[in-house]
Motif scaffolding. Structure first.
Motif, short mmCIF file in Angstrom:
data_model
loop_
_atom_site.label_atom_id
_atom_site.label_comp_id
_atom_site.label_asym_id
_atom_site.label_seq_id
_atom_site.Cartn_x
_atom_site.Cartn_y
_atom_site.Cartn_z
N MET A 1 0.85 -1.18 0.00
CA MET A 1 0.00 0.00 0.00
C MET A 1 0.89 1.23 0.00
SD MET A 1 -3.02 1.09 2.62
CE MET A 1 -3.87 -0.41 2.27
N ARG A 2 0.53 2.16 -0.84
CA ARG A 2 1.34 3.36 -1.02
C ARG A 2 1.30 4.27 0.22
NH1 ARG A 2 0.29 8.24 -3.55
NH2 ARG A 2 -1.80 7.58 -4.09
N ARG A 3 0.16 4.39 0.84
CA ARG A 3 0.03 5.30 2.00
C ARG A 3 -0.09 4.47 3.28
NH1 ARG A 3 -3.85 10.06 -0.37
NH2 ARG A 3 -2.38 10.71 -1.97
N ASN A 4 1.05 4.10 3.83
CA ASN A 4 1.09 3.20 4.98
C ASN A 4 0.33 3.71 6.20
OD1 ASN A 4 2.54 1.29 3.60
ND2 ASN A 4 4.52 2.07 4.26
N ARG A 5 0.30 5.03 6.39
CA ARG A 5 -0.41 5.57 7.57
C ARG A 5 -1.89 5.25 7.55
NH1 ARG A 5 0.80 11.74 8.18
NH2 ARG A 5 -1.19 11.52 9.24
N GLN A 6 -2.43 5.04 6.35
CA GLN A 6 -3.87 4.78 6.21
C GLN A 6 -4.20 3.29 6.26
OE1 GLN A 6 -3.81 7.89 2.83
NE2 GLN A 6 -5.96 7.43 3.22
N GLN A 7 -3.18 2.45 6.30
CA GLN A 7 -3.38 1.01 6.29
C GLN A 7 -3.95 0.54 7.63
OE1 GLN A 7 0.06 -1.15 5.04
NE2 GLN A 7 -0.84 -3.13 5.50
N LEU A 8 -4.96 -0.32 7.56
CA LEU A 8 -5.55 -0.90 8.75
C LEU A 8 -4.82 -2.18 9.12
CD1 LEU A 8 -9.33 -0.48 7.80
CD2 LEU A 8 -7.95 1.00 9.28
N SER A 9 -4.75 -2.46 10.41
CA SER A 9 -4.12 -3.70 10.86
C SER A 9 -4.99 -4.90 10.48
CB SER A 9 -3.97 -3.67 12.39
OG SER A 9 -5.25 -3.75 13.00
N ARG A 10 -4.41 -6.06 10.49
CA ARG A 10 -5.17 -7.29 10.21
C ARG A 10 -6.32 -7.42 11.21
NH1 ARG A 10 -4.93 -12.08 7.08
NH2 ARG A 10 -6.39 -13.56 7.98
N GLU A 11 -6.05 -7.10 12.47
CA GLU A 11 -7.09 -7.21 13.50
C GLU A 11 -8.27 -6.30 13.20
OE1 GLU A 11 -3.76 -6.69 14.21
OE2 GLU A 11 -3.38 -8.79 14.73
N GLU A 12 -7.97 -5.07 12.77
CA GLU A 12 -9.05 -4.13 12.44
C GLU A 12 -9.79 -4.58 11.18
OE1 GLU A 12 -11.76 -1.10 12.89
OE2 GLU A 12 -10.38 -2.04 14.30
N CYS A 13 -9.06 -5.12 10.21
CA CYS A 13 -9.71 -5.66 9.01
C CYS A 13 -10.69 -6.77 9.41
CB CYS A 13 -8.68 -6.21 8.04
SG CYS A 13 -7.68 -4.95 7.21
N GLU A 14 -10.27 -7.64 10.30
CA GLU A 14 -11.13 -8.74 10.74
C GLU A 14 -12.34 -8.21 11.51
OE1 GLU A 14 -8.45 -11.38 12.79
OE2 GLU A 14 -7.89 -12.38 10.92
N ARG A 15 -12.15 -7.17 12.32
CA ARG A 15 -13.30 -6.58 13.04
C ARG A 15 -14.32 -6.02 12.04
NH1 ARG A 15 -9.45 -5.50 16.99
NH2 ARG A 15 -8.79 -3.51 16.15
N ILE A 16 -13.83 -5.36 11.02
CA ILE A 16 -14.73 -4.80 9.99
C ILE A 16 -15.47 -5.92 9.27
CG2 ILE A 16 -14.77 -3.58 7.78
CD1 ILE A 16 -12.49 -1.78 8.97
N LEU A 17 -14.76 -6.96 8.90
CA LEU A 17 -15.43 -8.10 8.24
C LEU A 17 -16.50 -8.69 9.15
CD1 LEU A 17 -12.47 -9.98 6.51
CD2 LEU A 17 -14.36 -8.75 5.40
N GLY A 18 -16.24 -8.71 10.45
CA GLY A 18 -17.21 -9.24 11.40
C GLY A 18 -18.42 -8.35 11.60
N ARG A 19 -18.27 -7.05 11.40
CA ARG A 19 -19.37 -6.10 11.60
C ARG A 19 -20.25 -5.93 10.37
NH1 ARG A 19 -15.41 -2.95 14.67
NH2 ARG A 19 -14.89 -1.78 12.81
N CYS A 20 -19.64 -5.93 9.19
CA CYS A 20 -20.40 -5.66 7.96
C CYS A 20 -21.24 -6.88 7.57
CB CYS A 20 -19.44 -5.28 6.84
SG CYS A 20 -18.64 -3.67 7.09
#
Length: 159
Positions: A1-20
């Motif tokens: 990813m070009r803009r590393n500051r905006q990258q979400l952690s794997r844990e946050e990605c998994e939380r989002i997948l669990g919520r949506c």
């Protein structure tokens, strides 16, 4: 990813997948064209579960090439005065498989049913009994997750 500051952690990605509850599955369709289809899903045990009819364009594409991506958008808040949106999204990359055994299919249907109709176990069992032979269950085994959010959301959290 070009803009590393905006990258979400794997844990946050998994939380989002669990919520949506819905996202867009992208496959290789006919004649090499991309084929993207919106689907409801459930995220469980590190995989994404979908249901489908037993035949059709999506199923043909999966049988031809099971590599795919699945995108969910958790937030998309338009900020007209700033000429931007405050977004959070996740893309899962992996391979999608058709579940074959009755046990796998029942387990997947229970996960989906409990996600979308929680607390109605008798109704869920009736639905499983009615549809088991007429539904296809799919599991996306995730190889890689990528998540990103608007820089404005990153800055707001830092203050």
């Amino acid at each position: 990813m070009r803009r590393n500051r905006q990258q979400l952690s794997r844990e946050e990605c998994e939380r989002i997948l669990g919520r949506c509850t819905s996202g867009v599955l992208a496959l290789t369709g006919d004649n090499g064209y991309s084929y993207a289809v919106p689907l409801s899903y459930v995220y469980a045990d590190g995989a994404i579960i979908f249901h489908s009819t037993v035949e059709g364009h999506k199923v043909d594409a999966i049988k031809r090439d099971n590599r795919c991506s699945f995108c969910v958008i958790e937030q998309d808040e338009i900020k007209p005065a700033e000429f931007t949106t405050y977004f959070r999204s996740v893309i899962a990359f992996g391979r999608i498989h058709i579940l074959e055994t009755a046990d796998e299919k029942v387990q997947a249907l229970r996960l989906l049913g409990r996600r979308y109709s929680p607390g109605d176990e008798p109704g869920l069992q009736r639905e499983i009994d009615k549809s088991l032979d007429h539904v296809l269950l799919l599991r996306l085994n995730i190889d890689h997750l990528s998540g990103k959010e608007a820089i404005e959301l990153v800055r707001a959290r830092q203050h």
